[in-house]
Design a protein around this motif. Structure first.
Motif, PDB file in Angstrom:
ATOM      1  N   UNK A   1       0.804  -1.071   0.011  1.00 31.69           N
ATOM      2  CA  UNK A   1       0.256   0.131  -0.013  1.00 31.69           C
ATOM      3  C   UNK A   1       1.033   1.277  -0.083  1.00 31.69           C
ATOM      4  N   UNK A   2       1.992   1.308   0.684  1.00 32.33           N
ATOM      5  CA  UNK A   2       2.748   2.286   0.738  1.00 32.33           C
ATOM      6  C   UNK A   2       3.469   2.543  -0.579  1.00 32.33           C
ATOM      7  N   UNK A   3       3.913   1.511  -1.122  1.00 34.54           N
ATOM      8  CA  UNK A   3       4.367   1.595  -2.607  1.00 34.54           C
ATOM      9  C   UNK A   3       3.505   2.111  -3.516  1.00 34.54           C
ATOM     10  N   UNK A   4       2.256   1.855  -3.455  1.00 34.27           N
ATOM     11  CA  UNK A   4       1.195   2.463  -4.423  1.00 34.27           C
ATOM     12  C   UNK A   4       0.429   3.535  -4.265  1.00 34.27           C
ATOM     13  N   UNK A   5       0.711   4.034  -2.709  1.00 29.77           N
ATOM     14  CA  UNK A   5      -0.021   5.388  -2.535  1.00 29.77           C
ATOM     15  C   UNK A   5       0.951   6.356  -1.802  1.00 29.77           C
ATOM     16  N   UNK A   6       2.066   5.926  -1.481  1.00 30.47           N
ATOM     17  CA  UNK A   6       3.083   7.030  -0.798  1.00 30.47           C
ATOM     18  C   UNK A   6       2.413   7.592   0.240  1.00 30.47           C
ATOM     19  N   UNK A   7       1.409   7.023   0.945  1.00 26.81           N
ATOM     20  CA  UNK A   7       0.938   7.568   2.317  1.00 26.81           C
ATOM     21  C   UNK A   7       1.843   7.176   3.351  1.00 26.81           C
ATOM     22  N   UNK A   8       2.799   6.633   3.242  1.00 31.34           N
ATOM     23  CA  UNK A   8       3.850   6.232   4.382  1.00 31.34           C
ATOM     24  C   UNK A   8       3.368   5.014   5.285  1.00 31.34           C
ATOM     25  N   UNK A   9       4.295   4.242   5.726  1.00 29.41           N
ATOM     26  CA  UNK A   9       3.880   3.199   6.712  1.00 29.41           C
ATOM     27  C   UNK A   9       3.317   3.498   7.883  1.00 29.41           C
ATOM     28  N   UNK A  10       3.713   4.550   8.467  1.00 26.71           N
ATOM     29  CA  UNK A  10       3.066   4.926  10.011  1.00 26.71           C
ATOM     30  C   UNK A  10       1.466   5.143   9.666  1.00 26.71           C
ATOM     31  N   UNK A  11       1.310   5.763   8.795  1.00 25.72           N
ATOM     32  CA  UNK A  11      -0.168   6.224   8.537  1.00 25.72           C
ATOM     33  C   UNK A  11      -0.936   4.915   8.220  1.00 25.72           C
ATOM     34  N   UNK A  12      -0.227   4.010   7.195  1.00 31.89           N
ATOM     35  CA  UNK A  12      -1.019   2.791   6.746  1.00 31.89           C
ATOM     36  C   UNK A  12      -0.866   1.816   7.720  1.00 31.89           C
ATOM     37  N   UNK A  13       0.000   1.640   8.739  1.00 33.93           N
ATOM     38  CA  UNK A  13      -0.331   0.800   9.913  1.00 33.93           C
ATOM     39  C   UNK A  13      -1.635   1.227  10.708  1.00 33.93           C
ATOM     40  N   UNK A  14      -1.441   2.361  10.929  1.00 37.74           N
ATOM     41  CA  UNK A  14      -2.939   3.137  11.585  1.00 37.74           C
ATOM     42  C   UNK A  14      -4.153   2.719  10.745  1.00 37.74           C
ATOM     43  N   UNK A  15      -4.057   2.749   9.496  1.00 37.26           N
ATOM     44  CA  UNK A  15      -5.184   2.470   8.763  1.00 37.26           C
ATOM     45  C   UNK A  15      -5.755   0.931   8.873  1.00 37.26           C
ATOM     46  N   UNK A  16      -4.648   0.062   8.925  1.00 37.76           N
ATOM     47  CA  UNK A  16      -4.753  -1.400   8.959  1.00 37.76           C
ATOM     48  C   UNK A  16      -5.277  -1.576  10.404  1.00 37.76           C
ATOM     49  N   UNK A  17      -4.668  -1.015  11.601  1.00 37.58           N
ATOM     50  CA  UNK A  17      -5.424  -0.840  12.805  1.00 37.58           C
ATOM     51  C   UNK A  17      -7.141  -0.855  12.864  1.00 37.58           C
ATOM     52  N   UNK A  18      -7.162   0.444  12.224  1.00 37.61           N
ATOM     53  CA  UNK A  18      -8.509   0.826  11.976  1.00 37.61           C
ATOM     54  C   UNK A  18      -9.475  -0.366  11.246  1.00 37.61           C
ATOM     55  N   UNK A  19      -8.846  -0.923  10.164  1.00 32.46           N
ATOM     56  CA  UNK A  19      -9.916  -1.952   9.598  1.00 32.46           C
ATOM     57  C   UNK A  19      -9.749  -3.229  10.479  1.00 32.46           C
ATOM     58  N   UNK A  20      -8.809  -3.596  11.079  1.00 28.54           N
ATOM     59  CA  UNK A  20      -8.784  -4.692  12.009  1.00 28.54           C
ATOM     60  C   UNK A  20      -9.936  -4.525  13.232  1.00 28.54           C
ATOM     61  N   UNK A  21      -9.696  -3.406  13.526  1.00 30.53           N
ATOM     62  CA  UNK A  21     -10.601  -3.053  14.886  1.00 30.53           C
ATOM     63  C   UNK A  21     -12.132  -3.055  14.097  1.00 30.53           C
ATOM     64  N   UNK A  22     -12.185  -2.552  13.031  1.00 34.37           N
ATOM     65  CA  UNK A  22     -13.680  -2.623  12.607  1.00 34.37           C
ATOM     66  C   UNK A  22     -14.314  -3.890  12.168  1.00 34.37           C
TER      67      UNK A  22
END
Lengths: 501, 501
Positions: B71-92
């Motif tokens: 996701x970072x390679x394709x979006x350039x959003x950064x691994x910190x943000x993307x790890x948080x995003x995955x936390x959010x999805x798992x939580x969801x």
């Protein structure tokens, strides 16, 4: 200006011009007034809104004699039925008043600040708020229960939304009178000016659905008319929800066991159900699936006997009678190839009266997907040959508001299988009963997959009908003083709410 | 067959073809498989469905490193943000599992037979049932939280509906990998084949929304794309609900008191909020209303200083960068007449990077109704002169997903008036905070009046998002044996229900 004329269906004669069709200016005025009422009505104390609904119920009750007489003269439905219809409507206003007072319909949630696996959560509080002005389309077949007064008007007002009604041309005098009664009562109860409006005419109806101030529309009527209005609502620059209750076949299945054990009882019940109100109910059993064996045919013979002696009911309008003759009369094979007349009731005399009819077709000859609702006192018996053919017909029939299964205790597997098949294609499944008769209660569902309604997610009958005119709203980190009472830490009038700490 | 190519936004270079666009046959196959899964998935025991959701959460967690890297390679959003995003999805997924297990979302009601003022009531039992196969459109800006995995997929599966995802072309490799992870986990957990499907390409997306087996669609993206798909969904022979989350300006109001007391704090918070994730959030504060006095202008000077030193974020796609340059660059006056550049950040270097920008306009020069969302790291400050002008701008801005008010304790009347004005035009109102950051919780509302969403009655974030994919169903006089467990007199796994006797 075109006159709106009240007609007597018993004679077919025009009685009086009672209004004129509403032009664009009149529609604009009604919608502007509704928009002006939206905020004060939404901000009205919940208990005051419950009182308003009860005042409307009382006002209808006080005018009962005149409303019933007018409605009977315009619909020919009879005073017994119309008194029951008014009972229903009065009950409905009171039921919504109770629901509004109780407040559970607001779906209130209070999430206090917390740490969650996805990070910190702020103080968040949610409840439902009114959508804004609602357009309600009166239906021909319920002049007192799905018209100016009725479920759509009551549920929209209960939600806190002003209502502009488009009167049905089948009963304009009843509409005008009911509007006077309701708006006088609303004014006396302190409702803001513009809480209720009334327009007449097809063009005015279209203009309502397109009007920028209208936030939702509710309709009960034909698939063709409902689809046209749905398309207008969806094509707006800002699309609005359109809740249309359209055509419905409401298939009724008789199993081999039920045909064997309860032939006479079911024959009588069925004829009563499909001729009730002149067969002009959206929940009329329009297709009856009966085993093609001797016991099934005996059941239908029993129905035929009852039909032969049945009086010809007076239908609501010339248009309804015309469509009835087209769908059930001599040219019925054009709509249902293979259908033939099993029995016909006593010949019609005068006005919009029409004879009761019983049609039948063999399942093997039927194209179920092409069957359409035929309003009026007719039903189509489909003789099936075994469970496979039965399942195949059910799978291909268009979805319905309701469906019925008559089965015996020793046919539990078949009953479960039929329910499972029907459940995907209906909103209400009735066991050993008729789909006509729609109780106004919290557990009712009156709404199913297209084409029975435009929106299967909601109901137009029962207390949850209020949800159609509400949207969720969240308050984040709001000081207590600006929160609605229902969401405060110490509400004055508490409501049921989910609290997460 | 057209290749679907994964691109690196940091360089703008194509990296690899990872899939091919799905043709009509592929769409048909995915939808047929979903239709085949619909009934077994709906009939799956509720606790088994909760377990399935938890298995999906675990599988995503186990593949975290690879998903985040892709996701970072394709979006350039950064691994910190993307790890948080995955936390959010798992939580969801886990949160929906809890909601399914608890069962309150079924809105179960049991009405036992009774006499009512409107006549006798039969035994009626109601609860919500799954709609059927759902199309989910992945969004560019949340490759792990509004895409193949995310709120729409999780809520549809929680409701008991199979899902066919249309992958977003901004992150096809992430989509393919996430799909593998989820479908392997679903299969291992015993979900029926066809529970999850994946298609690629614009034409496949349109074919999905038109497909007869699809019963609802959920979309997050542009107003233009969302409108086109909404129109397809509404024009079907059998229209389906289309839940589109489209463009949103999310106005943020700073009162004179807040500008005086909290200038530096708000300047810093605002720049943080509108540049978060490269300004590519649907809840970005896109319009900031600041008093035109010296204190308001000082606040904006503070923002300008921060913007000048800000790094240029890498945007998601070439298209996003192009639209950003059009809306905020040298030709910005074409979209917002009178807007001028207050400050610009560090120049962009390479790939789809673009500089942070701060624009401003005087309220007197602004046509609020014409302001459109501009995706990317820019916000438009509107200087207002007094509460009347402020109110007038707020009334004319298009409705939004969220709105914010910063006010001081001695401005309570002004705060209440602003909230009242904003409440009619938004789904969430934030006090003294920023609209970015959307908590996944029961009280969240992420959805507002058009054009912020196509359907303001529902939310795409939070546990009540499940309601979008459910419809009510009523059982009348049903024998206990054919009732769903939740509605029986003695349920094995009881749910909260309303009982009326």
């Amino acid at each position: 200006m075109t006159d709106v004329v009240s007609t007597d269906p018993r004679t077919g004669a025009a009685v009086a011009a009672v209004a004129t069709e509403t032009g664009q200016e009149g529609v604009d005025a009604a919608c502007s007034a509704a928009a002006g009422a939206a905020r004060p009505l939404a901000e009205l104390d919940r208990l005051a809104r419950a009182d308003l609904l009860r005042s409307l119920a009382r006002a209808l009750e006080e005018d009962r004699a005149e409303l019933v007489a007018l409605a009977d003269r315009e619909s020919a439905l009879g005073t017994a039925r119309l008194n029951n219809e008014l009972n229903r409507t009065v009950h409905q206003f009171n039921l919504f008043a109770d629901a509004v007072q109780e407040g559970g319909y607001l779906e209130a949630v209070v999430d206090r600040p917390a740490d969650t696996p996805a990070g910190p959560r702020p103080d968040l509080r949610r409840m439902l708020v009114p959508l804004g002005p609602v357009a309600v389309f009166g239906a021909s077949n319920f002049p007192l229960a799905f018209s100016v007064p009725g479920g759509d008007t009551a549920s929209a007002l209960a939600a806190g939304c002003p209502v502009v009604v488009k009167a049905h041309p089948a009963h304009p005098a009843t509409s005008v009178r009911a509007f006077e009664v309701l708006s006088n009562a609303a004014r006396a109860a302190g409702a803001p000016e513009g809480t209720l409006g009334l327009v007449h005419g097809v063009d005015a109806g279209a203009a309502l659905v397109r009007h920028p101030e209208i936030r939702a529309a509710a309709f009960t009527g034909s698939t063709r008319g409902g689809r046209a209005l749905f398309d207008l609502a969806s094509a707006r620059p800002d699309p609005i929800p359109f809740y249309g209750e359209l055509g419905s076949l409401n298939p009724l299945v008789v199993t081999p066991g039920a045909a064997r054990k309860r032939s006479a009882e079911i024959a009588q019940g069925l004829v009563g159900s499909f001729t009730l109100g002149g067969g002009q109910f959206c929940t009329k059993p329009g297709v009856v699936l009966v085993p093609g064996d001797s016991e099934g045919r005996a059941l239908v013979d029993g129905m035929a006997e009852l039909v032969t002696g049945a009086e010809a009911p007076v239908l609501l309008t010339e248009g309804v009678r015309h469509a009835y003759e087209r769908g059930s009369g001599e040219r019925r094979e054009e709509t249902v190839p293979g259908a033939h007349l099993v029995a016909e009731g006593i010949a019609a005399k005068g006005g919009w009266a029409a004879p009761v009819r019983l049609l039948s077709v063999e399942a093997a000859e039927l194209d179920p997907a092409a069957v359409e609702e035929c309003f009026g006192p007719v039903t189509l018996v489909v003789f099936y040959d075994g469970p496979e053919q039965l399942g195949s017909v059910l799978r291909d029939l268009p979805p319905s508001l309701a469906a019925s299964v008559f089965a015996e205790p020793d046919e539990l597997d078949l009953r479960a299988e039929l329910q499972s098949e029907l459940a995907h294609r209906t909103g209400r499944i009735v066991h050993d009963g008729y789909p006509t008769g729609v109780a106004v209660t919290a557990a009712m569902q009156h709404g199913g997959p297209w084409p029975s309604t435009t929106n299967a997610l909601h109901t137009s009958v029962g207390t949850t009908a209020i949800r159609r005119f509400l949207r969720p709203m969240a308050w984040q980190n709001a000081p207590q003083e600006v929160l609605p009472d229902e969401l405060r830490d110490q509400p004055v009038n508490p409501v049921p709410r989910q609290e997460n700490t």
